[in-house]
Scaffold this motif. Sequence first.
Motif, PDB file in Angstrom:
ATOM      1  N   LEU A   2     -12.132 -27.745  41.969  1.00 35.40           N
ATOM      2  CA  LEU A   2     -11.230 -26.742  42.101  1.00 35.40           C
ATOM      3  C   LEU A   2     -11.644 -25.400  42.901  1.00 35.40           C
ATOM      4  CD1 LEU A   2      -8.744 -25.496  42.111  1.00 35.40           C
ATOM      5  CD2 LEU A   2      -9.552 -24.257  39.768  1.00 35.40           C
ATOM      6  N   ILE A   3     -13.668 -25.181  42.940  1.00 30.52           N
ATOM      7  CA  ILE A   3     -13.449 -24.023  43.489  1.00 30.52           C
ATOM      8  C   ILE A   3     -13.997 -24.565  44.960  1.00 30.52           C
ATOM      9  CG2 ILE A   3     -15.364 -22.129  42.873  1.00 30.52           C
ATOM     10  CD1 ILE A   3     -14.646 -21.891  40.742  1.00 30.52           C
ATOM     11  N   ARG A   4     -15.464 -25.479  44.721  1.00 32.54           N
ATOM     12  CA  ARG A   4     -16.086 -26.160  45.585  1.00 32.54           C
ATOM     13  C   ARG A   4     -15.431 -27.785  46.136  1.00 32.54           C
ATOM     14  NH1 ARG A   4     -21.767 -24.173  45.256  1.00 32.54           N
ATOM     15  NH2 ARG A   4     -21.943 -24.729  47.037  1.00 32.54           N
ATOM     16  N   PRO A   5     -14.329 -27.660  46.229  1.00 30.59           N
ATOM     17  CA  PRO A   5     -14.766 -29.349  46.991  1.00 30.59           C
ATOM     18  C   PRO A   5     -15.222 -30.322  48.183  1.00 30.59           C
ATOM     19  CG  PRO A   5     -13.197 -27.758  47.502  1.00 30.59           C
ATOM     20  CD  PRO A   5     -13.416 -27.145  47.203  1.00 30.59           C
ATOM     21  N   ASN A   6     -16.219 -29.355  48.318  1.00 35.84           N
ATOM     22  CA  ASN A   6     -16.685 -29.550  50.008  1.00 35.84           C
ATOM     23  C   ASN A   6     -18.256 -30.539  49.185  1.00 35.84           C
ATOM     24  OD1 ASN A   6     -15.566 -28.819  51.976  1.00 35.84           O
ATOM     25  ND2 ASN A   6     -16.167 -26.585  52.174  1.00 35.84           N
ATOM     26  N   LEU A   7     -18.667 -29.492  48.359  1.00 37.00           N
ATOM     27  CA  LEU A   7     -19.956 -29.822  47.549  1.00 37.00           C
ATOM     28  C   LEU A   7     -19.642 -31.106  46.443  1.00 37.00           C
ATOM     29  CD1 LEU A   7     -22.804 -29.549  46.693  1.00 37.00           C
ATOM     30  CD2 LEU A   7     -21.762 -28.201  44.301  1.00 37.00           C
ATOM     31  N   MET A  29      -7.417 -31.181  49.319  1.00 34.29           N
ATOM     32  CA  MET A  29      -6.585 -30.493  48.979  1.00 34.29           C
ATOM     33  C   MET A  29      -6.663 -31.393  47.663  1.00 34.29           C
ATOM     34  SD  MET A  29      -1.823 -30.212  50.153  1.00 34.29           S
ATOM     35  CE  MET A  29      -2.637 -31.987  50.924  1.00 34.29           C
ATOM     36  N   SER A  30      -6.300 -32.756  48.127  1.00 34.04           N
ATOM     37  CA  SER A  30      -5.938 -33.882  46.502  1.00 34.04           C
ATOM     38  C   SER A  30      -7.879 -33.417  45.119  1.00 34.04           C
ATOM     39  CB  SER A  30      -6.418 -35.007  47.107  1.00 34.04           C
ATOM     40  OG  SER A  30      -7.844 -35.072  47.819  1.00 34.04           O
ATOM     41  N   THR A  31      -8.544 -32.992  45.736  1.00 30.35           N
ATOM     42  CA  THR A  31      -9.781 -32.790  45.029  1.00 30.35           C
ATOM     43  C   THR A  31      -8.978 -31.534  43.774  1.00 30.35           C
ATOM     44  OG1 THR A  31     -11.368 -33.653  46.720  1.00 30.35           O
ATOM     45  CG2 THR A  31     -12.173 -31.893  45.157  1.00 30.35           C
ATOM     46  N   ARG A  32      -8.985 -30.065  44.466  1.00 29.87           N
ATOM     47  CA  ARG A  32      -8.414 -29.449  44.179  1.00 29.87           C
ATOM     48  C   ARG A  32      -7.326 -29.979  43.495  1.00 29.87           C
ATOM     49  NH1 ARG A  32      -8.896 -25.864  50.069  1.00 29.87           N
ATOM     50  NH2 ARG A  32     -11.072 -25.109  48.840  1.00 29.87           N
ATOM     51  N   PHE A  33      -6.269 -30.285  43.638  1.00 27.48           N
ATOM     52  CA  PHE A  33      -5.324 -30.564  42.538  1.00 27.48           C
ATOM     53  C   PHE A  33      -5.811 -31.762  41.663  1.00 27.48           C
ATOM     54  CE2 PHE A  33      -1.832 -33.702  41.591  1.00 27.48           C
ATOM     55  CZ  PHE A  33      -0.771 -33.089  41.226  1.00 27.48           C
ATOM     56  N   GLY A  34      -6.927 -32.679  41.727  1.00 26.45           N
ATOM     57  CA  GLY A  34      -7.397 -32.993  40.466  1.00 26.45           C
ATOM     58  C   GLY A  34      -8.424 -32.080  39.561  1.00 26.45           C
ATOM     59  N   ILE A  36      -7.443 -28.791  39.499  1.00 27.90           N
ATOM     60  CA  ILE A  36      -6.336 -28.050  38.292  1.00 27.90           C
ATOM     61  C   ILE A  36      -6.064 -29.336  37.461  1.00 27.90           C
ATOM     62  CG2 ILE A  36      -4.069 -27.593  38.109  1.00 27.90           C
ATOM     63  CD1 ILE A  36      -4.857 -26.214  41.713  1.00 27.90           C
ATOM     64  N   MET A  37      -5.989 -30.323  37.592  1.00 26.80           N
ATOM     65  CA  MET A  37      -5.482 -31.941  36.632  1.00 26.80           C
ATOM     66  C   MET A  37      -6.297 -31.464  35.733  1.00 26.80           C
ATOM     67  SD  MET A  37      -1.879 -31.948  37.315  1.00 26.80           S
ATOM     68  CE  MET A  37      -1.927 -30.915  37.919  1.00 26.80           C
ATOM     69  N   CYS A  38      -7.482 -31.464  35.739  1.00 20.55           N
ATOM     70  CA  CYS A  38      -8.371 -31.338  34.548  1.00 20.55           C
ATOM     71  C   CYS A  38      -8.826 -30.082  33.800  1.00 20.55           C
ATOM     72  CB  CYS A  38     -10.049 -31.703  35.784  1.00 20.55           C
ATOM     73  SG  CYS A  38      -9.989 -33.397  35.917  1.00 20.55           S
ATOM     74  N   ILE A  39      -8.225 -28.803  34.577  1.00 22.53           N
ATOM     75  CA  ILE A  39      -8.176 -28.194  33.441  1.00 22.53           C
ATOM     76  C   ILE A  39      -7.303 -27.824  32.360  1.00 22.53           C
ATOM     77  CG2 ILE A  39      -7.739 -25.815  33.823  1.00 22.53           C
ATOM     78  CD1 ILE A  39      -9.734 -25.348  36.340  1.00 22.53           C
ATOM     79  N   LEU A  40      -6.000 -28.441  33.392  1.00 18.63           N
ATOM     80  CA  LEU A  40      -4.659 -28.571  31.650  1.00 18.63           C
ATOM     81  C   LEU A  40      -4.976 -28.853  30.738  1.00 18.63           C
ATOM     82  CD1 LEU A  40      -2.053 -28.302  35.081  1.00 18.63           C
ATOM     83  CD2 LEU A  40      -3.138 -26.234  33.316  1.00 18.63           C
ATOM     84  N   VAL A  41      -5.227 -30.419  31.799  1.00 18.29           N
ATOM     85  CA  VAL A  41      -5.679 -31.590  30.394  1.00 18.29           C
ATOM     86  C   VAL A  41      -6.668 -31.011  29.800  1.00 18.29           C
ATOM     87  CG1 VAL A  41      -6.122 -33.924  29.724  1.00 18.29           C
ATOM     88  CG2 VAL A  41      -4.744 -33.640  32.269  1.00 18.29           C
ATOM     89  N   GLY A  42      -7.391 -30.700  29.784  1.00 16.25           N
ATOM     90  CA  GLY A  42      -8.552 -29.966  28.985  1.00 16.25           C
ATOM     91  C   GLY A  42      -7.925 -29.101  28.089  1.00 16.25           C
ATOM     92  N   ALA A  43      -7.657 -27.809  28.259  1.00 14.58           N
ATOM     93  CA  ALA A  43      -6.315 -26.410  27.882  1.00 14.58           C
ATOM     94  C   ALA A  43      -5.849 -27.369  27.291  1.00 14.58           C
ATOM     95  CB  ALA A  43      -6.215 -26.076  29.150  1.00 14.58           C
TER      96      ALA A  43
END
Length: 54
Positions: A2-7, A29-34, A36-43
């Motif tokens: 989410l924070i550093r998709p370039n890395l 954009m798709s990496t950031r979306f992924g 966000i989805m990981c954070i939501l699923v984990g939460a």
Amino acid sequence: MLIRPNLIWLLTESWKSTEISEPSSLYLMSTRFGGIMCILVGAGAIAAFLWSKK
């Protein structure tokens, strides 16, 4: 993700091409979306675990 998709791109995709020096906007954009989805699923998993303990 989410924070550093370039890395993420640098570590996983950059070695595949010698011509492209940075990720596309769609990749970012798709990496950031992924991320966000990981954070939501984990939460959601943590919440479900805690809810089942009551």
